[in-house]
Design an enzyme around this catalytic site. Sequence first.
Site, PDB file in Angstrom:
ATOM      1  N   TYR A   1      -0.059   4.603 -12.687  1.00  0.00           N
ATOM      2  CA  TYR A   1      -0.286   5.981 -12.220  1.00  0.00           C
ATOM      3  C   TYR A   1       0.538   6.998 -13.010  1.00  0.00           C
ATOM      4  O   TYR A   1       0.205   8.173 -13.036  1.00  0.00           O
ATOM      5  CB  TYR A   1       0.064   6.117 -10.729  1.00  0.00           C
ATOM      6  CG  TYR A   1      -0.907   5.436  -9.783  1.00  0.00           C
ATOM      7  CD1 TYR A   1      -1.982   4.694 -10.262  1.00  0.00           C
ATOM      8  CD2 TYR A   1      -0.752   5.532  -8.420  1.00  0.00           C
ATOM      9  CE1 TYR A   1      -2.857   4.063  -9.398  1.00  0.00           C
ATOM     10  CE2 TYR A   1      -1.623   4.910  -7.542  1.00  0.00           C
ATOM     11  CZ  TYR A   1      -2.678   4.165  -8.047  1.00  0.00           C
ATOM     12  OH  TYR A   1      -3.539   3.544  -7.191  1.00  0.00           O
TER      13      TYR A   1
ATOM     14  N   LYS B   1       0.112  -9.711 -10.550  1.00  0.00           N
ATOM     15  CA  LYS B   1      -1.063 -10.248 -11.249  1.00  0.00           C
ATOM     16  C   LYS B   1      -0.529 -10.863 -12.531  1.00  0.00           C
ATOM     17  O   LYS B   1      -0.945 -10.543 -13.647  1.00  0.00           O
ATOM     18  CB  LYS B   1      -2.068  -9.099 -11.497  1.00  0.00           C
ATOM     19  CG  LYS B   1      -3.447  -9.534 -11.972  1.00  0.00           C
ATOM     20  CD  LYS B   1      -4.281 -10.231 -10.912  1.00  0.00           C
ATOM     21  CE  LYS B   1      -5.583 -10.714 -11.522  1.00  0.00           C
ATOM     22  NZ  LYS B   1      -6.323 -11.622 -10.631  1.00  0.00           N
TER      23      LYS B   1
ATOM     24  N   ASP C   1      -5.180 -10.618  -5.813  1.00  0.00           N
ATOM     25  CA  ASP C   1      -6.501 -10.945  -5.263  1.00  0.00           C
ATOM     26  C   ASP C   1      -6.360 -11.871  -4.059  1.00  0.00           C
ATOM     27  O   ASP C   1      -7.028 -11.702  -3.031  1.00  0.00           O
ATOM     28  CB  ASP C   1      -7.427 -11.534  -6.337  1.00  0.00           C
ATOM     29  CG  ASP C   1      -6.717 -12.481  -7.288  1.00  0.00           C
ATOM     30  OD1 ASP C   1      -5.472 -12.523  -7.287  1.00  0.00           O
ATOM     31  OD2 ASP C   1      -7.397 -13.198  -8.042  1.00  0.00           O
TER      32      ASP C   1
ATOM     33  N   ASP D   1      -1.010   0.724  -3.236  1.00  0.00           N
ATOM     34  CA  ASP D   1      -1.922   1.769  -2.773  1.00  0.00           C
ATOM     35  C   ASP D   1      -3.107   1.124  -2.048  1.00  0.00           C
ATOM     36  O   ASP D   1      -3.489   1.509  -0.935  1.00  0.00           O
ATOM     37  CB  ASP D   1      -2.407   2.549  -4.020  1.00  0.00           C
ATOM     38  CG  ASP D   1      -3.150   3.817  -3.672  1.00  0.00           C
ATOM     39  OD1 ASP D   1      -3.291   4.122  -2.483  1.00  0.00           O
ATOM     40  OD2 ASP D   1      -3.607   4.501  -4.609  1.00  0.00           O
TER      41      ASP D   1
ATOM     42  N   ASP E   1      -3.666   0.350   2.431  1.00  0.00           N
ATOM     43  CA  ASP E   1      -4.829   0.844   3.184  1.00  0.00           C
ATOM     44  C   ASP E   1      -5.559  -0.310   3.864  1.00  0.00           C
ATOM     45  O   ASP E   1      -6.048  -0.173   4.987  1.00  0.00           O
ATOM     46  CB  ASP E   1      -5.805   1.592   2.260  1.00  0.00           C
ATOM     47  CG  ASP E   1      -5.565   3.091   2.291  1.00  0.00           C
ATOM     48  OD1 ASP E   1      -4.452   3.502   2.669  1.00  0.00           O
ATOM     49  OD2 ASP E   1      -6.488   3.853   1.943  1.00  0.00           O
TER      50      ASP E   1
END
Length: 363
Positions: free
Chosen positions: A135, A190, A222, A246, A250
């Site tokens: 980001y 990852k 994942d 992020d 959620d």
Amino acid sequence: MKIAILPGDGIGTEIMAEAVKVLGALDLGFDTETALVGGAAYEAHGHPLPESTLSLAKAADAVLFGAVGDWKYDKLERALRPEQAILGLRKHLGLFANFRPAICYEELTHASSLKPELIAGLDILIIRELTGDIYFGQPRGRRTAVDGHFPGAEEAFDTMRYSRPEIERIAHVAFQAARKRRGKVTSVDKANVLETFQFWKDVVTEVHRSYPDVELEHMYVDNAAMQLVRAPKKFDVVVTGNMFGDILSDEAAMLTGSIGMLPSASLDQRNKGLYEPSHGSAPDIAGKGVANPLATILSAAMMLRFSLNQPEAADRIESAVQAVLAAGLRTGDIWSEGTRRVGTREMGDAVLAALTGKTITKS
Ligand code: NAD
């Protein structure tokens, strides 16, 4: 002690009014000062984070933030969009650690899309690194590709990067948080594909040597996304980078039924923080008086606990919220058959009444 109150846009002003009411009733003698932020600040000052708002946030001991944004600002250049205010505050206040608890209240187990037995008693904490990763990594932009599958084609690119100190400090935060909970950290990465996250995994493993009393497990993102809906209670503290955090936070939010219930905290190195509900400005219901104010009220409780050293007051707010839910009062987002539907203000009033020792009844 001074609290900066930044209500923002949409339902931000409605839910903040209730949180301020609840804070006021505690009579803790804090000063509060309110300022515009997001779209409201853009309308008044031409910028979503005006200098006056930033100075107030810097000078305050804690910031209570509502929500910003509206679809009508989508065509503005990126730097002037309301959401830039959040990124600006995080950057200028050095807020690198985002805490998103996902707690499933017993009374709301039916509000989740998962089976009640999977989420009853759920209490997990997602810690997201907030100021690094893809980001913020440079370089980024658009250009003409010189290689890849389509040389000569227009392409866009971002840069994923983390430095050792950035990973070390968030890892320390996670291990210390786990010590006050059930003593387990899941570091999500990852590492099988990304160099940045192999480095993340290595550094988290090194930091773990100082916390032998805390269990550490590593999990690919994942798999973490899958386990969060398969067996969420296996987690205690989850620590991860900005982008994975992020998305996973959620996902964890929805385990509990409604995003309208979830507080969050973003902390700096010295526990100064910005506290906000996990949801956005909900333009679809703004102005209707139906938004759930509990996430903001619970954010105020987190603020009292983490930044203002008032754990008893935080407990009082959390118990009052529990009492109101136990009495069967619900805003539309958490309503179900047999409970009483109330609006934003009525929910705030009920928390206030519970706080002052009144018995809350459904009627
Ligand atoms: P949102 O969280 O605002 O809304 C998603 C859905 O949840 C909507 O149906 C909304 O009505 C509902 N909802 C959200 N909060 C609720 C509450 N307290 N009570 C009841 N229902 C609630 O997300 P969105 O619709 O994707 O985004 C709307 C705007 O908010 C956009 O401009 C977005 O950029 C912005 N946004 C801001 C923040 C923030 O201020 N931190 C976070 C996310 C999105």
